[in-house]
Structures are given as C-alpha cells and as structure tokens.
Design a protein around this motif. Structure first.
Motif, PDB file in Angstrom:
ATOM      1  N   THR A  54       0.855  -1.182   0.000  1.00 39.20           N
ATOM      2  CA  THR A  54       0.000   0.000   0.000  1.00 39.20           C
ATOM      3  C   THR A  54       0.891   1.232   0.000  1.00 39.20           C
ATOM      4  OG1 THR A  54      -1.665  -1.188   1.288  1.00 39.20           O
ATOM      5  CG2 THR A  54      -1.804   1.206   1.279  1.00 39.20           C
ATOM      6  N   LEU A  55       0.491   2.239  -0.749  1.00 36.84           N
ATOM      7  CA  LEU A  55       1.238   3.492  -0.741  1.00 36.84           C
ATOM      8  C   LEU A  55       1.226   4.083   0.664  1.00 36.84           C
ATOM      9  CD1 LEU A  55       0.068   5.274  -4.015  1.00 36.84           C
ATOM     10  CD2 LEU A  55       2.401   4.616  -3.461  1.00 36.84           C
ATOM     11  N   VAL A  56       2.394   4.500   1.116  1.00 36.07           N
ATOM     12  CA  VAL A  56       2.510   5.158   2.419  1.00 36.07           C
ATOM     13  C   VAL A  56       3.145   6.526   2.212  1.00 36.07           C
ATOM     14  CG1 VAL A  56       2.678   3.017   3.744  1.00 36.07           C
ATOM     15  CG2 VAL A  56       4.759   4.088   2.903  1.00 36.07           C
ATOM     16  N   GLU A  57       2.719   7.498   3.016  1.00 35.03           N
ATOM     17  CA  GLU A  57       3.323   8.814   2.927  1.00 35.03           C
ATOM     18  C   GLU A  57       4.725   8.746   3.504  1.00 35.03           C
ATOM     19  OE1 GLU A  57       2.537  13.503   3.969  1.00 35.03           O
ATOM     20  OE2 GLU A  57       1.027  12.012   4.521  1.00 35.03           O
ATOM     21  N   LEU A  58       5.691   9.259   2.755  1.00 38.91           N
ATOM     22  CA  LEU A  58       7.079   9.235   3.202  1.00 38.91           C
ATOM     23  C   LEU A  58       7.332  10.412   4.146  1.00 38.91           C
ATOM     24  CD1 LEU A  58       8.879   8.405  -0.164  1.00 38.91           C
ATOM     25  CD2 LEU A  58       8.201   6.833   1.660  1.00 38.91           C
ATOM     26  N   PRO A  59       7.997  10.160   5.258  1.00 37.79           N
ATOM     27  CA  PRO A  59       8.305  11.261   6.180  1.00 37.79           C
ATOM     28  C   PRO A  59       9.343  12.193   5.559  1.00 37.79           C
ATOM     29  CG  PRO A  59       9.435   9.272   6.876  1.00 37.79           C
ATOM     30  CD  PRO A  59       8.541   8.872   5.719  1.00 37.79           C
ATOM     31  N   PHE A  60       9.355  13.429   6.031  1.00 39.02           N
ATOM     32  CA  PHE A  60      10.324  14.403   5.525  1.00 39.02           C
ATOM     33  C   PHE A  60      11.759  13.958   5.775  1.00 39.02           C
ATOM     34  CE2 PHE A  60       7.087  18.052   6.297  1.00 39.02           C
ATOM     35  CZ  PHE A  60       6.353  17.637   5.202  1.00 39.02           C
ATOM     36  N   SER A  61      11.952  13.035   6.689  1.00 37.55           N
ATOM     37  CA  SER A  61      13.296  12.534   6.988  1.00 37.55           C
ATOM     38  C   SER A  61      13.758  11.463   5.999  1.00 37.55           C
ATOM     39  CB  SER A  61      13.334  11.965   8.409  1.00 37.55           C
ATOM     40  OG  SER A  61      12.431  10.877   8.521  1.00 37.55           O
TER      41      SER A  61
ATOM     42  N   PHE B 218      15.782  18.857   1.023  1.00 35.46           N
ATOM     43  CA  PHE B 218      14.409  19.341   1.080  1.00 35.46           C
ATOM     44  C   PHE B 218      13.841  18.947   2.445  1.00 35.46           C
ATOM     45  CE2 PHE B 218      15.224  19.167  -3.437  1.00 35.46           C
ATOM     46  CZ  PHE B 218      14.623  20.326  -3.901  1.00 35.46           C
ATOM     47  N   PRO B 219      14.142  19.740   3.485  1.00 35.80           N
ATOM     48  CA  PRO B 219      13.740  19.376   4.852  1.00 35.80           C
ATOM     49  C   PRO B 219      12.230  19.320   5.066  1.00 35.80           C
ATOM     50  CG  PRO B 219      14.596  21.608   4.802  1.00 35.80           C
ATOM     51  CD  PRO B 219      14.837  21.006   3.441  1.00 35.80           C
ATOM     52  N   ASN B 220      11.469  19.944   4.167  1.00 41.53           N
ATOM     53  CA  ASN B 220      10.008  19.924   4.279  1.00 41.53           C
ATOM     54  C   ASN B 220       9.370  19.054   3.200  1.00 41.53           C
ATOM     55  OD1 ASN B 220      10.014  21.760   6.484  1.00 41.53           O
ATOM     56  ND2 ASN B 220      10.392  23.399   5.034  1.00 41.53           N
TER      57      ASN B 220
ATOM     58  N   PRO C 122      15.410   9.522   3.035  1.00 40.95           N
ATOM     59  CA  PRO C 122      16.613   9.878   2.270  1.00 40.95           C
ATOM     60  C   PRO C 122      16.349  10.472   0.891  1.00 40.95           C
ATOM     61  CG  PRO C 122      16.890   7.721   3.271  1.00 40.95           C
ATOM     62  CD  PRO C 122      15.461   8.133   3.514  1.00 40.95           C
ATOM     63  N   ILE C 123      15.212  10.196   0.297  1.00 41.75           N
ATOM     64  CA  ILE C 123      14.944  10.739  -1.044  1.00 41.75           C
ATOM     65  C   ILE C 123      14.923  12.265  -1.044  1.00 41.75           C
ATOM     66  CG2 ILE C 123      12.409  10.832  -1.121  1.00 41.75           C
ATOM     67  CD1 ILE C 123      12.877   9.141  -3.831  1.00 41.75           C
ATOM     68  N   TYR C 124      14.615  12.842   0.102  1.00 42.84           N
ATOM     69  CA  TYR C 124      14.583  14.306   0.226  1.00 42.84           C
ATOM     70  C   TYR C 124      15.929  14.892   0.658  1.00 42.84           C
ATOM     71  CZ  TYR C 124       9.539  13.420   0.314  1.00 42.84           C
ATOM     72  OH  TYR C 124       8.263  13.001   0.025  1.00 42.84           O
ATOM     73  N   HIS C 125      16.926  14.035   0.857  1.00 45.53           N
ATOM     74  CA  HIS C 125      18.209  14.498   1.401  1.00 45.53           C
ATOM     75  C   HIS C 125      19.394  13.880   0.659  1.00 45.53           C
ATOM     76  CE1 HIS C 125      15.831  16.170   4.638  1.00 45.53           C
ATOM     77  NE2 HIS C 125      15.222  15.005   4.697  1.00 45.53           N
ATOM     78  N   GLN C 126      19.322  13.894  -0.653  1.00 42.58           N
ATOM     79  CA  GLN C 126      20.430  13.410  -1.459  1.00 42.58           C
ATOM     80  C   GLN C 126      21.378  14.586  -1.689  1.00 42.58           C
ATOM     81  OE1 GLN C 126      20.733   9.973  -2.762  1.00 42.58           O
ATOM     82  NE2 GLN C 126      19.298   9.790  -1.075  1.00 42.58           N
ATOM     83  N   LYS C 127      21.692  14.888  -2.903  1.00 44.07           N
ATOM     84  CA  LYS C 127      22.548  16.039  -3.227  1.00 44.07           C
ATOM     85  C   LYS C 127      21.904  17.334  -2.718  1.00 44.07           C
ATOM     86  CE  LYS C 127      25.349  18.789  -5.657  1.00 44.07           C
ATOM     87  NZ  LYS C 127      26.638  19.143  -5.185  1.00 44.07           N
ATOM     88  N   TYR C 128      20.584  17.420  -2.867  1.00 45.81           N
ATOM     89  CA  TYR C 128      19.858  18.623  -2.464  1.00 45.81           C
ATOM     90  C   TYR C 128      18.966  18.289  -1.271  1.00 45.81           C
ATOM     91  CZ  TYR C 128      21.586  20.058  -6.957  1.00 45.81           C
ATOM     92  OH  TYR C 128      22.422  20.331  -8.006  1.00 45.81           O
TER      93      TYR C 128
END
Length: 98
Positions: free
Chosen positions: A9-16, A26-28, A18-24
């Motif tokens: 089932t699709l789950v919402e990913l938390p802001f933490s 995106f803390p939010n 890793p996809i949001y914290h690679q090269k760039y």
C-alpha cells in the motif's frame, strides 16, 4: 501497481526519508512547483523488503518544473527546485544515500 505488488500500500514518506536528502536537501519534503488545488505537496511510496520501489508525488507537479520555463511561467526558483528534486530521485535510484 496493485497488480505488481498486491500486498503493498502506498505510504506517505516522512520528511526525513533519504529521497529528500540526497545532493539537495528538502527538509520539508517535496517542493510545491505548480498550484492546482491549494493542497500541500506529498510524497508517497511503495516499500518492498525495506526498499522504496515506487515513488508517487501528489500536488507537487515536478513535471511542470522540468518543462521549458516559458510553458507554465513558473518562477526560476520553482524551476530550479523541480530540477533539484528530480536529481535527488535519480541519485536515490542509482545508489545515493540510503
């Protein structure tokens, strides 16, 4: 996706995530690129054996930011954020920070 992974089932990913914290960073979470329904952008995923195997963005519209800036007339900052988040997605897929 239910035909490929009927048990997931699709789950919402938390802001933490890793996809949001690679090269760039995106803390939010996902950047809001194009407005449609005045809702916040959200990132969802299918997790299989502890690994993100499908990423789904909602109310973000990264694709608008990847197009020529003249198409949607999004601000330069939005265009850049879309490209940066796209780079994060590619880096994650090809073995970036896990």
């Amino acid at each position: 996706m239910k035909q490929i992974f009927p048990e997931l089932t699709l789950v919402e990913l938390p802001f933490s995530h890793p996809i949001y914290h690679q090269k760039y960073n995106f803390p939010n979470g996902l950047p809001k690129i194009h407005e449609h329904d005045n809702k916040p952008p959200k990132g969802y995923g299918l997790i299989y054996k502890g690994r993100l195997v499908c990423f789904y963005s909602y109310e973000c519209d990264l694709g608008d930011g990847w197009e020529d800036p003249e198409v949607h007339r999004d601000a330069a900052e939005k265009h850049q954020a879309a490209l940066q988040m796209g780079a994060n997605l590619v880096q994650y897929v090809f073995g970036g920070i896990i």
